[in-house]
Structure formats: C-alpha cells, structure tokens
Design a protein around this motif. Sequence first.
Motif, short mmCIF file in Angstrom:
data_model
loop_
_atom_site.label_atom_id
_atom_site.label_comp_id
_atom_site.label_asym_id
_atom_site.label_seq_id
_atom_site.Cartn_x
_atom_site.Cartn_y
_atom_site.Cartn_z
N THR A 3 5.86 67.73 -74.99
CA THR A 3 7.04 68.30 -75.95
C THR A 3 5.90 68.55 -77.31
N VAL A 4 6.37 69.50 -78.06
CA VAL A 4 5.74 69.85 -79.09
C VAL A 4 6.70 70.11 -80.56
N ASN A 107 1.99 77.66 -68.54
CA ASN A 107 2.85 78.37 -69.60
C ASN A 107 2.56 77.62 -70.93
N LEU A 108 3.08 78.25 -71.82
CA LEU A 108 3.00 77.53 -73.15
C LEU A 108 4.28 77.01 -73.38
N ILE A 109 4.07 75.58 -74.04
CA ILE A 109 5.39 74.95 -74.55
C ILE A 109 5.23 75.19 -76.15
N PHE A 110 6.29 75.57 -76.76
CA PHE A 110 6.36 75.97 -78.31
C PHE A 110 7.05 74.83 -78.82
N GLY A 111 6.63 74.72 -80.20
CA GLY A 111 7.42 74.06 -81.17
C GLY A 111 8.51 74.95 -81.56
N LYS A 112 9.44 74.61 -82.52
CA LYS A 112 10.66 75.48 -83.11
C LYS A 112 10.32 76.23 -84.21
N GLY A 113 8.98 76.04 -84.64
CA GLY A 113 8.49 77.11 -85.63
C GLY A 113 8.54 76.61 -86.98
N LEU B 41 15.38 77.29 -82.16
CA LEU B 41 14.66 76.77 -80.89
C LEU B 41 13.45 77.09 -80.34
N GLY B 42 12.89 77.80 -81.04
CA GLY B 42 11.32 78.30 -80.81
C GLY B 42 11.55 79.26 -79.55
N LEU B 43 10.53 79.34 -78.43
CA LEU B 43 10.54 79.96 -77.56
C LEU B 43 10.70 79.04 -76.14
N ARG B 44 11.69 79.61 -75.49
CA ARG B 44 11.72 78.75 -74.04
C ARG B 44 11.35 79.44 -72.78
N LEU B 45 10.78 78.85 -72.22
CA LEU B 45 10.26 79.41 -70.90
C LEU B 45 11.60 79.78 -69.87
N ILE B 46 11.74 81.09 -69.30
CA ILE B 46 12.82 81.18 -68.14
C ILE B 46 12.49 81.09 -66.97
N HIS B 47 11.37 82.08 -66.57
CA HIS B 47 10.60 82.03 -65.35
C HIS B 47 9.34 82.58 -65.45
N TYR B 48 8.39 82.15 -64.36
CA TYR B 48 7.13 82.49 -64.34
C TYR B 48 6.60 82.92 -63.15
N SER B 49 5.47 83.63 -63.00
CA SER B 49 4.72 83.88 -61.87
C SER B 49 3.48 83.82 -62.10
N ASN B 50 2.94 82.94 -61.22
CA ASN B 50 1.39 82.70 -61.07
C ASN B 50 0.45 83.75 -60.65
#
Lengths: 120, 113
Positions: A3-4, A107-113, B41-50
């Motif tokens: 978590t961030v 992938n990146l895990i982001f904070g809420k900003g 909420l910031g940015l949240r990951l939906i899907h990815y592709s390696n």
Amino acid sequence: AQTVTQSQPEMSVQEAETVTLSCTYDTSENNYYLFWYKQPPSRQMILVIRQEAYKQQNATENRFSVNFQKAAKSFSLKISDSQLGDTAMYFCAFMNPVNNYGGSQGNLIFGKGTKLSVKP
Amino acid sequence: IAGITQAPTSQILAAGRRMTLRCTQDMRHNAMYWYRQDLGLGLRLIHYSNTAGTTGKGEVPDGYSVSRANTDDFPLTLASAVPSQTSVYFCASRKGASTGELFFGEGSRLTVL
C-alpha cells in the motif's frame, strides 16, 4: 499487499519557497522501486524522480529531491525554489521489480495523490 | 514521436453500450497496463499484460476485458458500460524490468450516462 499512503490531500507553497510532500508505504519486500509522478492540468503523467530501494543515496533531479528512509518506509519529495509550473497533482508510487520468472506484475501501486498549488 | 497513443481522448457513452478504448505503443515495450483514475482514489490497475499473448487482472477488473494480440496494441473493452465506469483511463507501458519506469498515454476521459 503493498500500500502507498499520501497523507496530504492538498498543499500550497509560495513561489521560490521549498515544500515537502509526504509518502509512506507498506511492503515486506527488500528490493523495489519508488517513484514520484507529476500530473499537471494537462492530465499527462510525468515522471519526476525514481529511487531504487537498494541505493542508500537519495535521488536528486535538479530542484527535486527525495528523503528515502527504508526502515521507516518513508519516501518524501522535496521541491526547492518552487515555480508556478510545479502546480499539479503529485503521486507517489511503489513497484515490485519483475523477477527472472516474470512472476511479478511489475505494475505501479499509487497513492491517492497530493494537489500542490504554487502561489505567486 | 515515439510513445503511447490513446483513443478516443474523450467520450460520452450511454449506459449499456459497448465501448473499446484503444492503446498503441511504438516503443516495443513488452509490458502494458490499464489504469483508471478517480478523484480521491489515485490510479488503480484494471488489467495488465506482461507480454504479447498474456493478460492478467489488476485491482479493479470487473466489467472490463483486454486482449494483447501483438506487442503494440492493448485495447480495453467495456462490454456493457455503467455510470460507475465514468473515469479517466490511462494506458501505460514499461520500459524494462531494470528501470521500472512506466510511460503513460495522455488518458481517455469516459463519461457514462
């Protein structure tokens, strides 16, 4: 799960002064990357600075520097000599490195900003 | 100029309609990602592709699907749009495992009415 946390939803600073944005994270990993991204009103996501967890030296990019405290899991961003163009949303982000078997998403895990306003 | 191209940049859509957001990169990056950005909420990951031919689910995959037929393209499909899918969608690609940096497109603003 990692978590961030960015505890400052909004901040403001006078032009030419210094401001520090806070970020803490939670992970059980020992090797990882940390980032600060800037998002101006144009909506573009712009990389500001990057830190590898195995490096003890704090990263610096011109007026931007970080205070990376690995034991405390803290990664704050300091902006010196603030400029009007620094007005933006700032996101702190965490990444697990991809291992040799590609198991991690990477992938990146982001904070809420944090919304930063630089005032003239 | 090399980078990531997203289309459309903005779209208003009626609930229940199908929508595909396009993403194309010319940097030959293996990994690609779709995020949604919502206020507070910031940015949240939906899907990815390696890599081409593989995909995986992120934090908020429900209502979305992706495909990765080749290295360059990574479309995101909303099969039946709902108002809660109103958001700004970002496509991103990763330069390499050693650097970790993600490169982002300019985003697609989607409004579902």
